[in-house]
Scaffold this active site. Sequence first.
Site: not given
Ligand code: GAL
Length: 378
Positions: A122, A156-158, A179
Amino acid sequence: MMPPMGWNSWNTFGSEVDEIVVRETAAAMMDTGLLDAGYRFVNIDDFWQAEARKDGRLIWDSEKFLSGIPRLAADLHGMGFSFGLYSCAGTHTCGGRPGSYGHEAEDAKAFAEWGVDFLKYDNCYLPPGLDGRLLFRRMGMSLLGCGRPILFSACEWGRSEPWLWAASVGASMWRISGDIDDRWDSIVENGFRLLADLAPYAGPGRWNDPDMLVVGMHGVGNDEVVDGTGCTDAEYRSQFALWCLASSPLFIGADIRNLDKKSLDLLSNTGAIAINQDVLGIPGRRIGIHEHGGENAEVWSRPLADGSIAVGLFNMGNQAGRRVSVAWESLGLDVGTSLRVRDVLDDIDLGLHHHEFTGFVDGHDVMLLQLRHEKNMN
Ligand code: GAL
């Protein structure tokens, strides 16, 4: 090489994940046939770690994971599963547990020793001034050197266009967005909108990840993911069909122990899974948007290894029974071609068609088709 399939703890359990949930979920995946259908990974997301490192070492939360991660991984392997964990490129995970920054090589070695097969990595709490891509590279290289094949999933969310670089640091999949929520708008935003542009970047061993499946959640789960009563069955069908057409990883986020029959049947649909896992690995493209009365329908398609073509007819609006057509010409085929059309999700032969096929699709629903040249039929 083909898109990974499995279950991830985040959507339903969030910070409440523990060993009992994981073991019960794995047992349910066996009992329901999901393991046999191809859902091989059991992945624990954030909150498996203890609140702090011990003597510099990353350790599991021993109150939640009484038998310990290595024992759990061995038991899951014994049942036929692969096992995934989560860490973060920054000093802390998004949930505030210790991250892998500065410990990449030793953490990768620990994961290998514990029997980890998959790492979701992440993007929270990166030290200021550092290029995140370098941190993903560090973990990617550490995993390559850790002595065990571990599938690397970059989350890394793109933010910095991971479709351009994540494969080069060893990632087999990368999140293209923030998410997903159990909400139609979120499926449209993470899926339909982004995948339409990003399809050209994916292929065997390198997949666009629009986040977990929300199929079957029905508004039950981690309150960072659920919003109200969740999606309709039609919306779940559309999410699953699109993720299959797009060759996206299929990670179930629902509580598999309590999955309703419709969702289980959808997630187990062999025809749709075969499209997702097709060995050509050519992600579907959006080949048409049709506007009518201010609402859109979308047509997606992809070629498959056996010479057939998968097509999704999606009604993005609310109108019931909307006509949505796909013309052979738009698929690059001669207009005179005769094609046998199969409805994949409902497993029905819709007969031979010439020039085009027209389906009637309810609001936010989909018709997932497979078109075959008649000579391919046996
Ligand atoms: C976010 C991630 C989620 C989940 C979450 C856990 O950054 O996009 O899919 O993993 O953290 O804290």
